[in-house]
Design a protein around this motif. Structure first.
Motif, PDB file in Angstrom:
ATOM      1  N   VAL A   7      29.817  65.711 -29.846  1.00  0.00           N
ATOM      2  CA  VAL A   7      29.509  66.229 -28.513  1.00  0.00           C
ATOM      3  C   VAL A   7      30.165  67.590 -28.319  1.00  0.00           C
ATOM      4  O   VAL A   7      31.239  67.850 -28.854  1.00  0.00           O
ATOM      5  N   PRO A   8      29.514  68.461 -27.552  1.00  0.00           N
ATOM      6  CA  PRO A   8      30.158  69.723 -27.196  1.00  0.00           C
ATOM      7  C   PRO A   8      31.444  69.446 -26.413  1.00  0.00           C
ATOM      8  O   PRO A   8      31.524  68.469 -25.652  1.00  0.00           O
ATOM      9  N   ALA A   9      32.422  70.296 -26.585  1.00  0.00           N
ATOM     10  CA  ALA A   9      33.731  70.096 -25.958  1.00  0.00           C
ATOM     11  C   ALA A   9      33.657  69.928 -24.446  1.00  0.00           C
ATOM     12  O   ALA A   9      34.433  69.178 -23.871  1.00  0.00           O
ATOM     13  N   ARG A  10      32.705  70.603 -23.812  1.00  0.00           N
ATOM     14  CA  ARG A  10      32.634  70.552 -22.349  1.00  0.00           C
ATOM     15  C   ARG A  10      31.510  69.673 -21.810  1.00  0.00           C
ATOM     16  O   ARG A  10      31.156  69.762 -20.641  1.00  0.00           O
ATOM     17  N   ARG A  11      30.975  68.789 -22.633  1.00  0.00           N
ATOM     18  CA  ARG A  11      29.899  67.903 -22.176  1.00  0.00           C
ATOM     19  C   ARG A  11      30.498  66.883 -21.205  1.00  0.00           C
ATOM     20  O   ARG A  11      31.445  66.184 -21.507  1.00  0.00           O
ATOM     21  N   LEU A  12      29.909  66.807 -20.019  1.00  0.00           N
ATOM     22  CA  LEU A  12      30.344  65.816 -19.038  1.00  0.00           C
ATOM     23  C   LEU A  12      29.972  64.419 -19.523  1.00  0.00           C
ATOM     24  O   LEU A  12      28.938  64.226 -20.179  1.00  0.00           O
ATOM     25  N   LEU A  13      30.780  63.445 -19.160  1.00  0.00           N
ATOM     26  CA  LEU A  13      30.486  62.063 -19.513  1.00  0.00           C
ATOM     27  C   LEU A  13      29.125  61.646 -18.970  1.00  0.00           C
ATOM     28  O   LEU A  13      28.364  60.975 -19.663  1.00  0.00           O
ATOM     29  N   ALA A  14      28.809  62.039 -17.762  1.00  0.00           N
ATOM     30  CA  ALA A  14      27.501  61.695 -17.180  1.00  0.00           C
ATOM     31  C   ALA A  14      26.367  62.217 -18.049  1.00  0.00           C
ATOM     32  O   ALA A  14      25.377  61.509 -18.298  1.00  0.00           O
ATOM     33  N   ASP A  15      26.496  63.430 -18.544  1.00  0.00           N
ATOM     34  CA  ASP A  15      25.454  64.011 -19.390  1.00  0.00           C
ATOM     35  C   ASP A  15      25.411  63.335 -20.759  1.00  0.00           C
ATOM     36  O   ASP A  15      24.328  63.130 -21.319  1.00  0.00           O
ATOM     37  N   PHE A  16      26.561  62.991 -21.290  1.00  0.00           N
ATOM     38  CA  PHE A  16      26.621  62.254 -22.556  1.00  0.00           C
ATOM     39  C   PHE A  16      25.856  60.938 -22.439  1.00  0.00           C
ATOM     40  O   PHE A  16      25.035  60.600 -23.292  1.00  0.00           O
ATOM     41  N   LEU A  17      26.103  60.206 -21.366  1.00  0.00           N
ATOM     42  CA  LEU A  17      25.429  58.923 -21.173  1.00  0.00           C
ATOM     43  C   LEU A  17      23.928  59.118 -20.998  1.00  0.00           C
ATOM     44  O   LEU A  17      23.128  58.419 -21.624  1.00  0.00           O
ATOM     45  N   LYS A  25      34.322  58.172 -12.014  1.00  0.00           N
ATOM     46  CA  LYS A  25      33.179  59.030 -11.726  1.00  0.00           C
ATOM     47  C   LYS A  25      32.891  59.838 -12.990  1.00  0.00           C
ATOM     48  O   LYS A  25      33.692  60.680 -13.413  1.00  0.00           O
ATOM     49  N   SER A  26      31.749  59.589 -13.593  1.00  0.00           N
ATOM     50  CA  SER A  26      31.449  60.202 -14.888  1.00  0.00           C
ATOM     51  C   SER A  26      31.137  61.695 -14.795  1.00  0.00           C
ATOM     52  O   SER A  26      31.110  62.380 -15.812  1.00  0.00           O
ATOM     53  N   CYS A  27      30.954  62.204 -13.591  1.00  0.00           N
ATOM     54  CA  CYS A  27      30.746  63.649 -13.441  1.00  0.00           C
ATOM     55  C   CYS A  27      32.069  64.404 -13.462  1.00  0.00           C
ATOM     56  O   CYS A  27      32.079  65.631 -13.541  1.00  0.00           O
ATOM     57  N   LEU A  28      33.174  63.673 -13.398  1.00  0.00           N
ATOM     58  CA  LEU A  28      34.495  64.309 -13.384  1.00  0.00           C
ATOM     59  C   LEU A  28      35.235  64.183 -14.711  1.00  0.00           C
ATOM     60  O   LEU A  28      36.347  64.689 -14.841  1.00  0.00           O
ATOM     61  N   LEU A  29      34.627  63.513 -15.676  1.00  0.00           N
ATOM     62  CA  LEU A  29      35.254  63.328 -16.982  1.00  0.00           C
ATOM     63  C   LEU A  29      34.425  64.007 -18.057  1.00  0.00           C
ATOM     64  O   LEU A  29      33.201  64.090 -17.953  1.00  0.00           O
ATOM     65  N   LEU A  30      35.104  64.441 -19.076  1.00  0.00           N
ATOM     66  CA  LEU A  30      34.420  64.966 -20.249  1.00  0.00           C
ATOM     67  C   LEU A  30      34.182  63.830 -21.224  1.00  0.00           C
ATOM     68  O   LEU A  30      34.989  62.886 -21.308  1.00  0.00           O
ATOM     69  N   ALA A  31      33.118  63.929 -21.991  1.00  0.00           N
ATOM     70  CA  ALA A  31      32.817  62.899 -22.983  1.00  0.00           C
ATOM     71  C   ALA A  31      33.974  62.727 -23.963  1.00  0.00           C
ATOM     72  O   ALA A  31      34.277  61.609 -24.379  1.00  0.00           O
ATOM     73  N   VAL A  32      34.642  63.822 -24.330  1.00  0.00           N
ATOM     74  CA  VAL A  32      35.756  63.719 -25.294  1.00  0.00           C
ATOM     75  C   VAL A  32      36.897  62.862 -24.753  1.00  0.00           C
ATOM     76  O   VAL A  32      37.693  62.322 -25.537  1.00  0.00           O
ATOM     77  N   GLN A  33      36.976  62.680 -23.459  1.00  0.00           N
ATOM     78  CA  GLN A  33      38.038  61.866 -22.869  1.00  0.00           C
ATOM     79  C   GLN A  33      37.829  60.373 -23.064  1.00  0.00           C
ATOM     80  O   GLN A  33      38.732  59.591 -22.794  1.00  0.00           O
ATOM     81  N   VAL A  34      36.656  59.963 -23.520  1.00  0.00           N
ATOM     82  CA  VAL A  34      36.402  58.537 -23.725  1.00  0.00           C
ATOM     83  C   VAL A  34      36.514  58.146 -25.196  1.00  0.00           C
ATOM     84  O   VAL A  34      36.189  57.015 -25.553  1.00  0.00           O
ATOM     85  N   ASP A  35      36.977  59.058 -26.022  1.00  0.00           N
ATOM     86  CA  ASP A  35      37.158  58.751 -27.440  1.00  0.00           C
ATOM     87  C   ASP A  35      38.078  57.543 -27.592  1.00  0.00           C
ATOM     88  O   ASP A  35      39.172  57.506 -27.017  1.00  0.00           O
ATOM     89  N   GLY A  36      37.594  56.545 -28.321  1.00  0.00           N
ATOM     90  CA  GLY A  36      38.381  55.339 -28.558  1.00  0.00           C
ATOM     91  C   GLY A  36      38.389  54.348 -27.405  1.00  0.00           C
ATOM     92  O   GLY A  36      39.137  53.373 -27.429  1.00  0.00           O
ATOM     93  N   ARG A  37      37.565  54.570 -26.432  1.00  0.00           N
ATOM     94  CA  ARG A  37      37.571  53.722 -25.237  1.00  0.00           C
ATOM     95  C   ARG A  37      36.248  52.982 -25.077  1.00  0.00           C
ATOM     96  O   ARG A  37      35.302  53.196 -25.809  1.00  0.00           O
ATOM     97  N   SER A  38      36.204  52.115 -24.066  1.00  0.00           N
ATOM     98  CA  SER A  38      35.036  51.274 -23.829  1.00  0.00           C
ATOM     99  C   SER A  38      34.442  51.566 -22.460  1.00  0.00           C
ATOM    100  O   SER A  38      35.173  51.624 -21.461  1.00  0.00           O
ATOM    101  N   LEU A  39      33.127  51.743 -22.417  1.00  0.00           N
ATOM    102  CA  LEU A  39      32.403  52.039 -21.190  1.00  0.00           C
ATOM    103  C   LEU A  39      31.383  50.957 -20.893  1.00  0.00           C
ATOM    104  O   LEU A  39      30.785  50.389 -21.806  1.00  0.00           O
ATOM    105  N   THR A  40      31.174  50.722 -19.615  1.00  0.00           N
ATOM    106  CA  THR A  40      30.073  49.871 -19.168  1.00  0.00           C
ATOM    107  C   THR A  40      29.289  50.649 -18.138  1.00  0.00           C
ATOM    108  O   THR A  40      29.856  51.172 -17.177  1.00  0.00           O
ATOM    109  N   THR A  41      27.983  50.709 -18.348  1.00  0.00           N
ATOM    110  CA  THR A  41      27.087  51.358 -17.388  1.00  0.00           C
ATOM    111  C   THR A  41      26.248  50.267 -16.722  1.00  0.00           C
ATOM    112  O   THR A  41      26.305  49.101 -17.105  1.00  0.00           O
ATOM    113  N   ILE A  42      25.447  50.659 -15.765  1.00  0.00           N
ATOM    114  CA  ILE A  42      24.587  49.706 -15.066  1.00  0.00           C
ATOM    115  C   ILE A  42      23.698  48.952 -16.050  1.00  0.00           C
ATOM    116  O   ILE A  42      23.421  47.767 -15.864  1.00  0.00           O
TER     117      ILE A  42
END
Length: 159
Positions: free
Chosen positions: A19-29, A60-77
């Motif tokens: 992912v690009p360094a500045r990709r928002l988590l919302a956009d990644f998803l 709020k996924s618009c406030l996080l970068l995708a790189v911040q979820v490295d090694g973590r677990s997400l649940t979406t709707i």
């Protein structure tokens, strides 16, 4: 712009994605994983339409970068339902009229999951407070609160 390989689990499925360094988590998803239930609303963290669970806590996924979820677990709707069987919150929002246009609904459902995980039997005021980070322009909130209370009762086996 630099890219980074991230490893994360989304809705129980492992992913390794550059992912690009500045990709928002919302956009990644939405764009990289095609999970379009997560909505982009205000892009400032005020409306809550982009709410997802990160390691079980609402963010709020618009406030996080995708790189911040490295090694973590997400649940979406999309990850709440069990096959064709809806999560009790999804079912309650449908039955109790907690959705109108539906744009804010995924964020409200995800925030409600977090609320009920911490407080399985909330009062009306506790639901209103717990969902204070989410905005709806259609329902007037009464049916959303009723939906959460109904789901809480169902999830506690009617007690």
């Amino acid at each position: 712009m630099s890219t980074h390989r991230i490893h994360c689990t989304v809705n129980g499925e492992a992913h390794a994605v550059d992912v690009p360094a500045r990709r928002l988590l919302a956009d990644f998803l939405r764009e990289d994983l095609n999970l379009t239930g997560t909505k982009r609303g205000c892009e400032t963290g005020i409306c809550g339409a982009c709410s997802v669970l990160l390691d079980g806590e609402v963010v709020k996924s618009c406030l996080l970068l995708a790189v911040q979820v490295d090694g973590r677990s997400l649940t979406t709707i999309e990850g709440l339902a069990d096959g064709d069987r809806l999560h009790p919150l999804q079912e309650a929002f449908m039955r109790c009229g907690g959705l109108q246009c539906g744009y804010c609904t995924p964020g409200f459902v995800m925030a409600s999951c977090d609320l009920l995980a911490h407080n399985p039997r909330p009062s009306v005021d506790e639901v209103r407070h717990g969902l204070g980070g989410n905005l709806c322009r259609c329902t007037g909130y009464t049916q959303i609160v009723e939906s959460v209370l109904h789901a809480a009762q169902e999830m506690n086996h009617g007690h």
